[in-house]
Scaffold this active site. Structure first.
Site, PDB file in Angstrom:
ATOM      1  CB  CYS A   1      50.111  25.229  34.589  1.00  0.00           C
ATOM      2  SG  CYS A   1      49.482  26.749  35.296  1.00  0.00           S
TER       3      CYS A   1
ATOM      4  CE  LYS B   1      58.465  54.422   6.672  1.00  0.00           C
ATOM      5  NZ  LYS B   1      57.933  53.165   6.906  1.00  0.00           N
TER       6      LYS B   1
ATOM      7  CE  LYS C   1      52.716  65.075   2.169  1.00  0.00           C
ATOM      8  NZ  LYS C   1      51.151  65.062   2.529  1.00  0.00           N
TER       9      LYS C   1
ATOM     10  CG  LEU D   1      54.998  59.790   1.031  1.00  0.00           C
ATOM     11  CD1 LEU D   1      54.824  60.106   2.394  1.00  0.00           C
ATOM     12  CD2 LEU D   1      55.697  61.022   0.155  1.00  0.00           C
TER      13      LEU D   1
ATOM     14  CD  GLU E   1      51.928  66.754   5.239  1.00  0.00           C
ATOM     15  OE1 GLU E   1      51.690  67.821   4.927  1.00  0.00           O
ATOM     16  OE2 GLU E   1      51.141  66.034   4.984  1.00  0.00           O
TER      17      GLU E   1
ATOM     18  CG  ASP F   1      52.330  53.066  11.726  1.00  0.00           C
ATOM     19  OD1 ASP F   1      52.158  52.746  10.646  1.00  0.00           O
ATOM     20  OD2 ASP F   1      52.707  52.589  12.519  1.00  0.00           O
TER      21      ASP F   1
ATOM     22  CB  CYS G   1      47.023  25.470  31.890  1.00  0.00           C
ATOM     23  SG  CYS G   1      46.589  24.774  33.451  1.00  0.00           S
TER      24      CYS G   1
ATOM     25  CE1 TYR H   1      47.864  61.462   2.018  1.00  0.00           C
ATOM     26  CE2 TYR H   1      47.712  60.282   4.305  1.00  0.00           C
ATOM     27  CZ  TYR H   1      47.819  60.154   3.160  1.00  0.00           C
ATOM     28  OH  TYR H   1      47.731  58.996   2.454  1.00  0.00           O
TER      29      TYR H   1
ATOM     30  CB  CYS I   1      47.385  24.616  38.629  1.00  0.00           C
ATOM     31  SG  CYS I   1      47.417  24.238  36.883  1.00  0.00           S
TER      32      CYS I   1
ATOM     33  CB  CYS J   1      44.442  26.426  36.487  1.00  0.00           C
ATOM     34  SG  CYS J   1      45.877  27.272  36.055  1.00  0.00           S
TER      35      CYS J   1
ATOM     36  CE  LYS K   1      55.344  57.490   5.488  1.00  0.00           C
ATOM     37  NZ  LYS K   1      54.646  56.388   5.978  1.00  0.00           N
TER      38      LYS K   1
HETATM   39  S1  IVH Z   1      51.328  62.118   1.060  1.00  0.00           S
HETATM   40  C1  IVH Z   1      51.928  60.866  -3.110  1.00  0.00           C
HETATM   41  N1  IVH Z   1      51.127  62.629   3.757  1.00  0.00           N
HETATM   42  O1  IVH Z   1      52.252  57.059   3.703  1.00  0.00           O
HETATM   43  C2  IVH Z   1      52.102  61.051  -1.605  1.00  0.00           C
HETATM   44  N2  IVH Z   1      51.240  60.366   2.947  1.00  0.00           N
HETATM   45  O2  IVH Z   1      53.983  55.647   1.291  1.00  0.00           O
HETATM   46  C3  IVH Z   1      51.111  60.772  -1.124  1.00  0.00           C
HETATM   47  N3  IVH Z   1      50.930  58.799   5.094  1.00  0.00           N
HETATM   48  O3  IVH Z   1      50.424  55.496   1.351  1.00  0.00           O
HETATM   49  C4  IVH Z   1      51.005  60.346   0.484  1.00  0.00           C
HETATM   50  N4  IVH Z   1      50.829  60.239   6.636  1.00  0.00           N
HETATM   51  O4  IVH Z   1      49.140  56.392   3.484  1.00  0.00           O
HETATM   52  C5  IVH Z   1      51.190  61.559   2.809  1.00  0.00           C
HETATM   53  N5  IVH Z   1      51.120  63.171   5.909  1.00  0.00           N
HETATM   54  C6  IVH Z   1      51.169  62.109   5.120  1.00  0.00           C
HETATM   55  C7  IVH Z   1      51.191  60.900   5.593  1.00  0.00           C
HETATM   56  C8  IVH Z   1      51.015  59.890   4.435  1.00  0.00           C
HETATM   57  C9  IVH Z   1      50.906  58.982   6.319  1.00  0.00           C
HETATM   58  C10 IVH Z   1      50.849  57.400   4.479  1.00  0.00           C
HETATM   59  C11 IVH Z   1      49.999  57.322   3.213  1.00  0.00           C
HETATM   60  C12 IVH Z   1      50.942  56.692   2.118  1.00  0.00           C
HETATM   61  C13 IVH Z   1      52.239  56.317   2.631  1.00  0.00           C
HETATM   62  C14 IVH Z   1      53.168  56.779   1.778  1.00  0.00           C
END
Ligand code: IVH
Length: 669
Positions: free
Chosen positions: A406, A312, A288, A80, A110, A114, A424, A221, A409, A430, A112
């Site tokens: 330490c 982000k 999206k 993305l 939606e 991690d 230590c 997703y 101790c 200790c 994202k």
């Molecule tokens: S869509 C073509 N939706 O973010 C787009 N990606 O750099 C495909 N990710 O590799 C991704 N949450 O692992 C999409 N709700 C979400 C996401 C998501 C996390 C991650 C995904 C992807 C990276 C995008």
């Protein structure tokens, strides 16, 4: 009929799993679930003719992937475009409006997640293959590991299409990550700092049994094969719910159709404020375009689609004052410097302390006590100090000198070459090390001593009644009754608990010693291979390294432990007390030297024993289990459904293949 019984159990287990993980409405207890699963396991082992690669028993793991095969994606996995400001989001929206020549475009917002991207394929409703993103064009086949993830269906429900590929994110929930780190601490190992990297590492573990225990999660997703009648991304994803996938919740505002900039910004702000209340980590949100037709019109660049963008969140940062740096001493003597901060609100919690990792980290930032520092909570769970505000540093602040003794101790600290941590090494005197070892010894996962807890250990230590765990066994009723909070019943319970603990099997006793890097699994492997403490103490480095899964670091640690005379004395005392320092008679009666030094591979499904049983037998008889075939392999024990590539390799290297029965004949000879 056995077959019907197996099918019924599978369908029941799939149903209960679905109710638990997708509907959050458990219908039976975990215990009942495990009982059913065990029944199925037993039946499947006895009747390999009815085996199924997508049986719920695959959730438990056990399949080993020695090397992951690289596979081309049918449809590339793109990434993305990122943005960090509301202005960039506005520019994205404007561009979409312009290109589509319309001001009325629907978007979906939606979370994202991690974690790590995954592509999962199904054929005829059956799990077929899971691939990592890799370079976007080809990824690694991590199917065995992904099958252990309970929120991923192994069989689809409802009216699914013949072929379907979904995309999603594999990640740790906060709770699963914390649990993993608690185990690391219990084993005297360093904790993992970053859930995303740990999820990625976990997917690449060879032993899917270990993956299963870590309890990863997966959120879907995307749907790669949307039926023609489905016109929007929203429907494409929510529709997956009917097939048994975990899709984002609309009611909890995790998946929302937005028709104007304000609604998108509201979504961004909502999760900016509330993201830390989620039970897992997100690092932003994704916006999206909803219409799939418009996706086609907008197209994509080489790397990412033009119909989506991520926003982000900045890692949350605040400034506060560094009041002090305190060195913490772990059970194994490892030192961690911890920043003592002026309490400050960060990402929803009051932060008073932050990890400073090691001396190099402090020196790199040139941190000084009294400095105003940046504290950040990003992908990591534990806050960290990332920067110093030099502009307001008072000139009086002195360079920080890392202590050389330490704090607990006063023993000189050591830092080995090539290691970043100080230690230590005064392990006998200790206090946090001594107390930590005793707390490990009594803990539930180790000797599980009834009637005593961490607090009692501290209290006994502070009263000078114990200096090491072995002293627990000299305690008298009169010593204990004196302690605060102890009464007749609790003292008797503790005395009984200590007596019972001597009945724990050898592997637990070995784990209880608290040898660095010798956790539960390693202790079990060592117990089976060496059978008694004397053999283990005498074992050479070569003999130790020969054992499957025992690497150099563990070997060093074991050798170092037993080279200390007081550990020899401790073992003697434990023998006198009647601890089990050898495997049980039952296990001993099954053991011999018949497979001494042989490296053996087991592969396939077996008729009379489970794979674990076979592995145990091999170890008890002096053999080593190995996951891959090489010239060194003595022989392969092949069951049903041994993979063709293994056959080929065995033939090429001239390695003998024997049956389960042949192995029994060798052992019973
Ligand atoms: S869509 C073509 N939706 O973010 C787009 N990606 O750099 C495909 N990710 O590799 C991704 N949450 O692992 C999409 N709700 C979400 C996401 C998501 C996390 C991650 C995904 C992807 C990276 C995008």
């Amino acid at each position: 009929m056995i077959k019907e019984e197996i099918l019924k159990l599978r369908s029941q287990l799939n149903h209960y799993n679905h109710m638990y993980y997708l509907e959050s409405k458990p219908e039976i207890s975990d215990f009942e679930f495990d009982q059913l699963l065990k029944q199925l396991q037993v039946l499947e082992e006895k009747h390999p003719e009815f085996s199924d690669p997508n049986s719920p028993t695959k959730r438990v793991g056990g399949d080993i992937t020695k090397s992951f095969t690289t596979v081309k994606h049918d449809v590339p996995m793109q990434s993305l475009g990122n943005s960090y400001s509301e202005q960039e989001i506005q520019e994205f929206i404007d561009r979409i409006h312009k290109e589509l020549e319309s001001d009325e475009v629907e978007f979906v917002c939606e979370l994202k997640y991690d974690g790590v991207a995954i592509a999962i394929k199904y054929e005829n409703g059956e799990f077929l293959q899971a691939l990592t993103r890799g370079n976007g064009l080809q990824g690694d086949d991590v199917s065995n590991n992904v099958k252990t993830i309970r929120s991923i269906p192994l069989k689809l429900r409802g009216d699914y299409p013949n072929k379907i590929e979904v995309r999603g994110e594999i990640m740790f929930s906060n709770a699963a990550f914390e649990k993993l780190n608690e185990e690391m601490v219990a084993n005297g190992d360093q904790v993992y700092a970053n859930p995303r990297n740990t999820a990625s590492g976990t997917l690449k573990l060879q032993d899917s049994g270990v993956v299963a225990q870590r309890g990863l999660d997966c959120f879907i997703y995307g749907n790669v094969n949307v039926p023609t009648e489905v016109k929007t991304h929203f429907e494409a994803v929510t529709g997956l719910l009917d097939f048994g996938f975990l899709t984002p919740s609309v009611t909890e505002n995790r998946f929302k159709i937005c028709t104007n900039t304000q609604e998108i910004m509201d979504f961004i702000h909502f999760w900016g404020e509330n993201r830390f209340t989620l039970p897992f980590a997100i690092d932003g949100i994704v916006i999206k375009v909803n219409s799939l037709e418009q996706h086609k019109l907008l197209g994509s660049t080489a790397k990412s689609p033009k119909w989506a963008i991520s926003f982000k969140y900045q890692a949350e940062q605040v400034e506060t004052v560094l009041n002090d740096i305190v060195l913490q001493v772990g059970r194994t003597g490892a030192i961690t410097p911890v920043a003592q901060l002026e309490p400050v609100l960060l990402a929803g919690t009051v932060v008073k302390r932050a990890s400073l990792f090691n001396e190099d980290y402090i020196q790199k930032l040139d941190l000084r006590i009294g400095d105003t520092v940046q504290v950040e909570k990003g992908g990591e769970i534990i806050p960290k100090v990332t920067d110093v505000n030099l502009e307001i540093r008072p000139s009086s602040l002195e360079r920080y000198k890392y202590p050389d003794i330490c704090p607990e101790c006063e023993h000189p600290l050591e830092r080995k070459e090539n290691e970043v941590n100080h230690y230590c090494v005064n392990e006998e005197a200790c206090p946090p090390q001594v107390i930590g070892r005793m707390q490990h010894f009594i803990s539930r996962k180790v000797l599980d001593i009834q009637g005593i807890g961490d607090e009692t250990i501290v209290s006994l230590y502070e009263h000078g009644l114990i200096k090491a765990f072995i002293d627990l066994y000299n305690l008298k009723y009169d010593d204990l009754i004196e302690l605060e909070g102890m009464a007749d019943i609790s003292v008797k319970k503790l005395i009984q608990g200590l007596k019972d603990s001597k009945q724990q099997p050898f592997q637990k006793v070995l784990f209880a010693l608290g040898i660095r890097h010798v956790g539960e699994v390693v202790a079990k492997t060592l117990a089976r291979n060496f059978k008694n403490i004397d053999a283990l103490m005498k074992a050479s480095e070569e003999e130790l390294i020969e054992v499957n899964e025992i690497g150099k670091v563990i070997v060093q640690s074991i050798k170092e432990y037993f080279s200390k005379p007081h550990h020899g004395e401790l073992i003697l005392r434990m023998k006198e007390l009647g601890f089990h320092l050898e495997i049980s008679e039952e296990e001993a009666s099954q053991s011999s030297q018949k497979l001494q030094g042989m490296s053996i591979v087991i592969s396939g499904v077996f008729l009379d024993h489970s794979r674990d049983e076979l592995k145990t037998m091999i170890e008890l008889n002096g053999g080593k289990n190995s996951g891959s075939i090489s010239k060194k392999t003595a022989f392969i024990v092949a069951g049903d459904k041994m993979g063709p590539s293994k056959f080929e390799k065995a033939e090429k290297l001239g390695v003998k293949i024997i049956s389960e029965q042949d192995l029994m004949n060798i052992l019973n000879d």
